[in-house]
Design a protein around this motif. Sequence first.
Motif, short mmCIF file in Angstrom:
data_model
loop_
_atom_site.label_atom_id
_atom_site.label_comp_id
_atom_site.label_asym_id
_atom_site.label_seq_id
_atom_site.Cartn_x
_atom_site.Cartn_y
_atom_site.Cartn_z
N GLN A 1 23.47 -65.50 -10.30
CA GLN A 1 22.56 -66.18 -8.92
C GLN A 1 22.50 -65.54 -7.68
OE1 GLN A 1 21.31 -70.36 -9.27
NE2 GLN A 1 22.84 -70.79 -7.91
N THR A 2 23.82 -65.02 -7.26
CA THR A 2 23.89 -64.69 -6.02
C THR A 2 23.28 -63.23 -5.71
OG1 THR A 2 26.05 -65.29 -5.69
CG2 THR A 2 25.63 -63.57 -4.11
N GLN A 3 23.35 -62.14 -6.66
CA GLN A 3 22.43 -61.19 -6.73
C GLN A 3 21.10 -61.57 -6.98
OE1 GLN A 3 25.25 -61.46 -8.61
NE2 GLN A 3 26.70 -60.36 -7.49
N LEU A 4 20.63 -62.46 -7.54
CA LEU A 4 19.19 -62.76 -8.02
C LEU A 4 18.67 -63.27 -6.70
CD1 LEU A 4 16.94 -63.20 -10.02
CD2 LEU A 4 17.81 -65.40 -10.61
N ASP B 1 19.60 -62.69 -3.58
CA ASP B 1 19.20 -61.59 -2.85
C ASP B 1 18.02 -60.51 -3.15
OD1 ASP B 1 21.56 -62.33 -1.32
OD2 ASP B 1 22.87 -61.19 -2.35
N MET B 2 17.93 -60.47 -4.30
CA MET B 2 16.47 -59.71 -4.67
C MET B 2 15.29 -60.51 -4.42
SD MET B 2 15.23 -58.89 -8.73
CE MET B 2 14.88 -60.48 -8.80
N LEU B 3 15.51 -61.77 -4.83
CA LEU B 3 14.31 -62.42 -4.74
C LEU B 3 13.66 -62.62 -3.00
CD1 LEU B 3 14.72 -65.50 -6.90
CD2 LEU B 3 13.27 -63.60 -7.31
N ARG B 4 14.79 -62.71 -2.07
CA ARG B 4 14.30 -62.51 -0.72
C ARG B 4 13.91 -61.28 -0.19
NH1 ARG B 4 20.03 -64.63 -0.68
NH2 ARG B 4 20.21 -66.90 -0.57
N GLY B 5 14.27 -60.23 -0.81
CA GLY B 5 13.77 -59.01 -0.48
C GLY B 5 12.18 -58.74 -1.19
N LEU B 6 11.92 -59.44 -2.40
CA LEU B 6 10.61 -58.78 -2.97
C LEU B 6 9.46 -59.61 -2.15
CD1 LEU B 6 11.79 -58.67 -6.52
CD2 LEU B 6 11.48 -56.77 -4.97
N ARG B 7 9.10 -59.25 -0.86
CA ARG B 7 8.18 -59.96 -0.15
C ARG B 7 6.69 -60.03 -0.58
NH1 ARG B 7 10.93 -63.74 2.07
NH2 ARG B 7 9.21 -63.95 3.89
N GLN B 8 6.38 -59.09 -1.58
CA GLN B 8 5.06 -58.93 -1.98
C GLN B 8 4.88 -59.75 -3.47
OE1 GLN B 8 2.96 -57.50 -0.18
NE2 GLN B 8 4.57 -56.98 1.37
N THR C 1 14.59 -73.14 -3.66
CA THR C 1 14.65 -72.89 -2.06
C THR C 1 14.54 -71.50 -1.64
OG1 THR C 1 16.42 -74.43 -2.01
CG2 THR C 1 16.38 -73.18 0.04
N THR C 2 14.83 -70.45 -2.33
CA THR C 2 14.48 -69.12 -1.91
C THR C 2 13.27 -68.62 -1.84
OG1 THR C 2 17.02 -68.65 -2.65
CG2 THR C 2 15.48 -66.75 -2.46
N VAL C 3 12.56 -68.95 -3.12
CA VAL C 3 11.20 -68.62 -3.48
C VAL C 3 10.39 -69.19 -2.49
CG1 VAL C 3 11.68 -67.76 -5.89
CG2 VAL C 3 10.72 -70.04 -5.52
#
Length: 559
Positions: free
Chosen positions: A203-206, A208-215, A232-234
Amino acid sequence: MTSTTPHRLHCRPDIISKIFNCVGESTCLASALVCKAWLEPALDELWRVIDKPVALFKLLGPMHVTNQDSVYSWKYAAAILPSTWIRFDYYARRIRGFEYSEDGTSELRAMIDESVFVEIARTRPKFILLPRLQHLQWHSILLGYVMLFVHPQMPKLTVSMNRFSEDARSFEVVAIFLCECVPRLPNLVWLDLRASFSVANIQTQLLDMLRGLRQLTILLLPRYWITTSILTTVADLPRLMLLDWDNDWKGCVKDVEIVDFAAQDGSFPALRHISLETGFTCVTKLVENAILPARLTSLRIKAIYLIVPSALHNFLQLCATGYPALTSVDLDLFPNEPHPISSSFITLDTLRPLLTRPIIKEFTLVHPEQLCLTDSDLEEIAQRWPNLTKLVLACDPYIDSPPRLTISALVSLAAGCPELTHIALYLDPAAPSIHPLSWSSTLMPRLPNIANIDFGTSPISQGIAKHTAFFLSRLCSASSLYTSSPGQLELRLQVDSGHYWDDIFEESIPDDRRTRLNGYCEVWQMVQEDLPFLVASRTEESEWSRALEKELELLGVEK
C-alpha cells in the motif's frame, strides 16, 4: 493490353486504413501483396495489436521451444545480432496494442523464457522499443520487464500480479514496479491493476504511485483494495473520472470493513463513477456528508454485511436529494456469508425515494432474498423511469421461495420503458397470460432494443417452455433478427439463467436444490433455442397480413 487506373479514393491512405480495419487478417495479408500503395496500410492493420509476442521477437532471431519440468518456454537459439533491429523497428512502430499472457502448459502455449527479455534489454539500440504503443497488457510473473516496452506517452496499462507467491521477494518486485510507474509513465490515463493478495502488502508504494499519476482518469483495482487510504489519495487526482474494482481479483475483506474518509475542499473534482465495497453504514456516511461529488452520474455499492430495508430506504433518499445527476445505481446487497431468513422485505416503498428521479437509466439491486414486488409495482416502476435501459431486481435469490412476479410484468416494462436493453427478474413464467388462448387481438408492446433477459433462478418446467418462448417472441421486433451465415437465423436477444453467488453460498446449497437449478437452466436454454424461429415466423406473418390489407384496400378502391 489495357491498363486500369485506380479510383483516387483507393489511393488515399486514410480511406484504405478504414477499409482494412473492417476486414479479416487473411484479407489484409492478400491486400499487402496487391500494390505499394496498399502495403503500408495493410501492414499497419496486421501489426496494430499483438497478442502473441513471439511473432515480434522472432524478427530478432530464430527461437525454439524448450521443456523443463513440463514447463514449455521460448528461447533464442543464438545471440541477437545488431542488424536484426532494423527489421524489428520496421514492424514495431506499427504496434498500438501489446498483450503478453504466459501459460507454458504445452508446446503450443509455451511461455517466453526470462532469457529472451534479458537478451532484448542487453542488445536494444534504443531506449523505446514500441514508440506508438497505446495499451500494454501484461499477465506474467516476470513483472520486472514491463518497463521494457513502455514509453512516456503511453496512455493505458493493464498489469496482472496474481501469480506472485505470498513472500517478501514477490512483494519487493511489485513494489519496485509501482515505484517505476511515475517516472516512466507520467501521462498514464488508464490503469488496471490485478492481484489476489492484500493491498496492505504494497500500500505504501501504491499510494506514492497514485499521487504521482496526475493525468489518471480511469483506475481499476482488485476487490477489497479501495481502502480509506486509497480513497483519500485518489480524491486529489484532478482528472479521475472512474474508480472501480474487479470481482475476478480479490484482496482481503478486512481491509475494507471500515472506510472512513474526511472530505477536503475540491475532493474528486472530475469523478463521475465510483464503486465501493464496505459496510453499508460507511457508504451511507460518505453520501450523507456529501463527500462524493454532486455531479456523480454512476454509483456502485457492494455491502459486506446484510442490511435492513429501512437502511436502504434512507440511503436511496440521500441519493435522490444529494446527487441530481445520478443516472445509474448498482447495489449488491449480498452479504459475505449466508444468513437466516429475514423478517422484513424490500418493497416498492423501500425504493420509492429513487422513483422520484425520472432520469434514472440503470438500476441494479442484488439481494439474497427476492423482493416483495408485484406486477403492478413493476408497472409503476416503468411509469416512473421511462428512460430505463437496464433493470436488475434480485433475479437469483439465495433464499428459496416461490416467485411473486409473473412473466406478465415484462409487458408493463415494454410499454413504459421502450429503451430497455437488459432485464433481470426472478419471476413465474407459468402465468395464465402466456397461454396463446388468453392473448388479445391487440398488439403487445415491443422491446426493439432488448439484448438480454436474465431469468436467474426463476423456476420453469418443460411443459411451459414452448408457451414461454411464444410469449417472449411477441416482445421482439423484426430488427432483432439477423443472418449469421447462409440459412442460419440468429436473434440478438440472449435469454440467460443461473446464479452468480460467491463460493461460500454456492457450497452451502443442498444437492437437491442444485439439481433443480441446473434443470431450470436447461429449460431456459430450450426457450432460447426456439426464439429465433418463432420471431421469424411472427415477422413473416405480420408482413403477409400487411400485404393482404393493402391488397384489400386496392380492391376497395377499384370497386
